[in-house]
Each structure stands twice: as structure tokens, then as C-alpha cells.
Design a protein around this motif. Structure first.
Motif, PDB file in Angstrom:
ATOM      1  N   UNK A  12       0.870  -1.219   0.037  1.00 11.47           N
ATOM      2  CA  UNK A  12      -0.054  -0.041   0.110  1.00 11.47           C
ATOM      3  C   UNK A  12       0.833   1.323   0.004  1.00 11.47           C
ATOM      4  N   UNK A  13       1.907   1.284   0.910  1.00  6.99           N
ATOM      5  CA  UNK A  13       2.713   2.480   0.724  1.00  6.99           C
ATOM      6  C   UNK A  13       3.643   2.536  -0.267  1.00  6.99           C
ATOM      7  N   UNK A  14       4.058   1.408  -0.911  1.00 10.38           N
ATOM      8  CA  UNK A  14       4.658   1.404  -2.338  1.00 10.38           C
ATOM      9  C   UNK A  14       3.710   2.097  -3.388  1.00 10.38           C
ATOM     10  N   UNK A  15       2.728   1.936  -3.184  1.00  9.06           N
ATOM     11  CA  UNK A  15       1.546   2.549  -4.150  1.00  9.06           C
ATOM     12  C   UNK A  15       1.465   3.867  -4.161  1.00  9.06           C
ATOM     13  N   UNK A  16       1.481   4.625  -2.887  1.00 14.42           N
ATOM     14  CA  UNK A  16       1.507   5.984  -2.753  1.00 14.42           C
ATOM     15  C   UNK A  16       2.882   6.628  -3.130  1.00 14.42           C
ATOM     16  N   UNK A  17       3.873   6.064  -2.670  1.00 13.34           N
ATOM     17  CA  UNK A  17       5.203   6.679  -3.151  1.00 13.34           C
ATOM     18  C   UNK A  17       5.222   6.602  -4.726  1.00 13.34           C
ATOM     19  N   UNK A  18       5.005   5.598  -5.230  1.00 11.82           N
ATOM     20  CA  UNK A  18       5.097   5.490  -6.660  1.00 11.82           C
ATOM     21  C   UNK A  18       4.279   6.534  -7.368  1.00 11.82           C
ATOM     22  N   UNK A  19       3.058   6.859  -6.721  1.00 11.56           N
ATOM     23  CA  UNK A  19       2.322   7.872  -7.422  1.00 11.56           C
ATOM     24  C   UNK A  19       2.995   9.210  -7.604  1.00 11.56           C
ATOM     25  N   UNK A  20       4.067   9.311  -6.419  1.00  9.46           N
ATOM     26  CA  UNK A  20       4.549  10.702  -6.687  1.00  9.46           C
ATOM     27  C   UNK A  20       6.028  10.525  -7.001  1.00  9.46           C
ATOM     28  N   UNK A  21       6.682   9.481  -7.196  1.00  2.00           N
ATOM     29  CA  UNK A  21       8.047   9.137  -7.710  1.00  2.00           C
ATOM     30  C   UNK A  21       7.521   7.940  -8.588  1.00  2.00           C
ATOM     31  N   UNK A  22       7.458   8.154  -9.850  1.00  3.13           N
ATOM     32  CA  UNK A  22       7.130   6.917 -10.719  1.00  3.13           C
ATOM     33  C   UNK A  22       8.470   6.143 -10.770  1.00  3.13           C
ATOM     34  N   UNK A  23       9.495   6.468 -10.826  1.00  6.94           N
ATOM     35  CA  UNK A  23      10.906   5.689 -11.081  1.00  6.94           C
ATOM     36  C   UNK A  23      11.122   5.038  -9.633  1.00  6.94           C
TER      37      UNK A  23
END
Length: 89
Positions: free
Chosen positions: A30-41
Motif C-alpha cells: 500500500x505504501x509503495x503505491x502511494x510513493x510510486x504515485x509521486x515518484x514513478x521511478x
């Protein structure tokens, strides 16, 4: 608007975020999804996990390539608003 010269951080840079929450299934995903929304790489395989001594809590360290203060502010806002998150450093 914040003047980039007011920041102590020079962008772009690697920026570690420490996210704390109760140990539960799918917390890291769940946290990875949030982070990837702001930092796609962001590569979720790089998440460092550590359990508390009684395994009640889990801390995740996610290091992103930060590109702006705005990006970090928005990411912190979304992480702290997430129902699974207790604290973000």
C-alpha cells in the motif's frame, strides 16, 4: 509558492522517507503505491523493512529520487493521510 532558494535540499537528490505503521498484511504494498504515485521511478524492491521488538509495528524506509520541494510536500501529505500510516519522518 516557495522559492527554491529557501530550501536546504538541492534537487534532484536521493531522499529517504521513514514510514511507520502497525504490522499488517499489504502495508508495504500500500505504501509503495502511494510513493510510486509521486515518484514513478521508485522501485518497491528497494524498500527496507524493520519490525519493532514485539513485531507490533513495522517501519519502512523508501528512498526516492526527489525532484522538488512540492513533490516531497505532496508525498508527505498523502502518506500522513493514509489510514495505515502512524508517522512519517
Amino acid at each position: 509558492m516557495i522559492d527554491p532558494k529557501d530550501s536546504l535540499i538541492e534537487y534532484p537528490c536521493d531522499f529517504p522517507l521513514k514510514i511507520f505503521g502497525a504490522t499488517q498484511p499489504d502495508f508495504a504494498q500500500a505504501i509503495a503505491k502511494v510513493v510510486q504515485a509521486h515518484a514513478p521511478d521508485f522501485d518497491s524492491a528497494t524498500i527496507e523493512m524493520r519490525s519493532s521488538s514485539n513485531a507490533k509495528y513495522l517501519s519502512l524506509t523508501c528512498t526516492i529520487r526527489a525532484t522538488s520541494r512540492e513533490q516531497l510536500d505532496n508525498l508527505y501529505r498523502d502518506l500522513t493521510a493514509h489510514p495505515m500510516v502512524k508517522m512519517v519522518l
